[in-house]
Design a protein around this motif. Structure first.
Motif, PDB file in Angstrom:
ATOM      1  N   ASP A   1     -20.129   2.502 -46.530  1.00 39.74           N
ATOM      2  CA  ASP A   1     -20.965   1.382 -46.936  1.00 39.74           C
ATOM      3  C   ASP A   1     -22.398   1.898 -47.023  1.00 39.74           C
ATOM      4  O   ASP A   1     -23.069   2.088 -46.007  1.00 39.74           O
TER       5      ASP A   1
ATOM      6  N   ARG B   1     -24.965   0.466 -48.009  1.00 34.55           N
ATOM      7  CA  ARG B   1     -26.004  -0.506 -47.663  1.00 34.55           C
ATOM      8  C   ARG B   1     -26.506  -0.248 -46.243  1.00 34.55           C
ATOM      9  O   ARG B   1     -27.588  -0.699 -45.872  1.00 34.55           O
TER      10      ARG B   1
ATOM     11  N   ASN C   1     -19.729  -1.061 -51.201  1.00 38.03           N
ATOM     12  CA  ASN C   1     -19.992  -1.802 -49.954  1.00 38.03           C
ATOM     13  C   ASN C   1     -18.939  -1.544 -48.878  1.00 38.03           C
ATOM     14  O   ASN C   1     -18.540  -2.445 -48.139  1.00 38.03           O
TER      15      ASN C   1
END
Length: 595
Positions: A292, A294, A485
């Motif tokens: 991920d 992010r 993600n």
């Protein structure tokens, strides 16, 4: 006027004021305001407010209405007063004053609520899925799913692909899970398999000269329940291309999928130029082959700072085994003993002895490391670690040690945990990447042998020379995944189109040439009659839709899913076959005794 409606329940606007209309739909709810009845009428498209006063010809009927009754309403469109305008509704500027109401279908007492969508037991929701699908969020998710699939078809056609349909009844194929078998009545004692993927067929299409194929393909795998896959079946955007390198696949599909994500991202940023991260680098930096991105935490090796240090647990491990490494998991803003203790307790709950840590804080003008590890390794090593990781006052760092192949998954989970606990993850964006250069083989601990790590039909990097002279566990494949993600959303490769290479690769996992000819005879024969270099991938539609809908569970974006025990509560499947059916198929059922 049409028997049931002149407009949908989302169609009326201020321009319709003064007109006579007919609507049909479900009663979403009824409100009684001192004798004046307000009915929220709902259909697939939206909702309109109906007003029924005691003088209306439909008032007596309106008093009987209950939630989810199906009704037809005739009436006059009127403008709402300024104080009653509902800006959240497309029809919120108007309302319909009913002149006649007809009940088309009554509803019994509901087993689950539709209006308001409160949490409700999953078994009830699945058993009464036809009611569950009326709920606003789920209904909208399913509509969005159809729109996303339509966009995929549009984008793929625009990129020069053509959609071809491959068989559902086929032969068994080694895609990494058990097949669903279908007995043949015409050929007793033999079975078809439902396709785990159209892998062989799409490669055969390339050999047949079709160049660019895609399909919204149903796939079937008889595997145990998983959090990121529904039991039984799923759909994928399947594609294949001829005369391409893996760069061509990435350069074609990155803009296609970026446009699809942007179309349904509701303004959230989407990665434009998807980074290409080698598998080994992803494991070392993120502890996962589906990171991920992010989460800003990037792990680093810090073995040298613990070698020969006063922290004997790590120092002795390093001294006794050259394969041991220490990885650091930097955690900005995590510099409190309470947070570090929570992470340590979490690690113990995962079956680990603990999770060593250092956190930094200002003591006057000096920045000092705190915690047991800092005391053991001393201020110089502690500061060297801080400088390497770029940390400062109020930050922390966690450490894992051992052979990376044995601890990297836990390290990745700790990275994820720290990022989420500290709210470092930017949830309002879609971060996509390609993970490339996957291992071709892996060691099967259960069977004590070499096995394919991924798709057995991939091209090994280095070709025949690598298979003949290289340590199998060091061979990479022209193989790649797309990740968004933290979810794998696609997998693909450049294919092995050489019959000699194909046989050699399968021989290394214990299959003979005769086995290859028997199990994959179609492809093996095809490759001997002029097979173009080709490659492709398949995007998991369910996962893409789940991400774009912001859903937490695949059942929230699927029409009629099974439960986690692979049982369809709505249709009561699977169920026993009748004696007649079994007799026609020449099958006798031997149910294993219950433990």
């Amino acid at each position: 006027m049409h028997r049931y409606r002149s407009h949908t329940c989302a169609g009326l606007r201020e321009a319709d004021v003064g007109t006579s209309v007919r609507l049909s739909g479900w009663v979403n709810r009824v409100r009684d305001h001192g004798g004046l009845l307000f009915i929220d009428l709902r259909d697939h498209y939206g909702l309109t407010q109906i007003v029924v006063d005691p003088d209306s010809g439909g008032f007596a009927t309106a008093e009987r209405l209950r939630s989810e009754w199906v009704v037809r309403v005739d009436g006059q469109v009127k403008a709402r007063s300024p104080e009653t305008v509902n800006a959240r509704l497309a029809t919120g500027m108007v309302e319909v004053f009913a002149t006649e109401i007809e009940v088309l279908s009554e509803a019994r007492e509901l087993p689950l609520p539709i209006f308001g969508e409160p949490d409700y037991p999953e078994d009830v929701r699945l058993k009464y899925r036809f009611l569950d699908l009326r709920r606003e969020t789920l209904h909208a998710n399913i509509v969005k799913r159809t729109q996303i699939i339509a966009a995929m078809r549009r984008e793929m056609t625009g990129a020069g692909f053509a959609e071809y349909t491959t068989p559902i009844l086929t032969a068994s194929s080694p895609e990494g899970a058990r097949d669903f078998l279908v007995p043949s009545r015409i050929h007793p004692g033999t079975f078809y398999a439902l396709p785990q993927a159209p892998q062989q067929y799409k490669q055969l299409l390339m050999v047949a000269g079709f160049d660019r194929y895609f399909q919204i393909a149903p796939c079937f795998r008889d595997e145990d329940p998983r959090a990121d896959r529904l039991p039984g079946e799923f759909y994928q955007l399947d594609l294949e291309m001829s005369f391409v390198t893996q760069d061509d696949v990435w350069n074609t599909m990155t803009p296609v999928m970026t446009r699809i994500f942007e179309e349904f991202a509701e303004g959230k940023p989407v990665t434009q130029d998807w980074p290409r991260i080698p598998y080994d680098e992803a494991i070392r930096k993120y502890g996962s082959d589906k990171p991920d991105l992010r989460n800003p935490i990037v792990m680093q090796p810090v073995t040298e700072h613990f070698a020969g240090s006063g922290f004997k647990v790590f120092a002795n491990m390093i001294a006794s085994n050259p394969g041991v490494e220490v990885w650091a998991i930097p955690a900005r803003t995590g510099g409190s003993r309470a947070f570090c203790d929570r992470m340590n307790s979490w690690a113990q709950g995962q079956g680990q002895p603990g999770l060593g840590y250092i956190f930094w804080r200002k003591e006057g003008e000096a920045l000092e490391g705190a915690g047991p590890l800092a005391k053991n390794i001393g201020p110089e090593r502690t500061d060297a670690i801080r400088a390497q990781l770029g940390l400062g006052d109020g930050d922390a760092c966690f450490f894992v040690a051992g052979e990376p192949s044995k601890f990297y998954k836990f390290a990745g989970e700790a990275r994820t945990r720290a990022g989420e606990e500290l709210n470092l993850v930017d949830r309002d964006r879609f971060e996509c990447c390609w993970i490339v250069d996957f291992p071709f083989f892996e060691y099967n601990e259960d069977e004590k042998r070499i096995d394919f790590a991924h798709n057995p039909f991939s091209m090994p990097q280095g070709g025949m020379a690598a298979l003949e002279s290289q340590d199998p566990l060091t061979i990479k494949a022209f193989q790649y995944d797309a990740v968004c993600n933290g979810f794998e959303i696609a997998s693909g490769s450049i294919r092995n189109q050489s019959p000699e290479l194909m046989v050699k690769a399968f021989e290394m996992v214990g299959l003979s040439q005769a086995d290859v000819e028997d199990r994959f005879g179609g492809m093996y024969r095809a490759f001997q009659y002029g097979a173009p270099p080709h490659g492709g991938c398949a995007f998991g539609i369910d996962r893409v839709v789940m991400l774009l809908c912001g859903a937490k569970n695949l059942r929230e974006i699927t029409l009629f899913p099974m439960n986690q025990q692979a049982f369809d509560l709505l249709m009561n499947a699977p169920s026993p076959a009748t004696p007649t059916q079994l007799r026609e198929l020449g099958i006798r059922v031997a149910v294993p005794p219950k433990a």
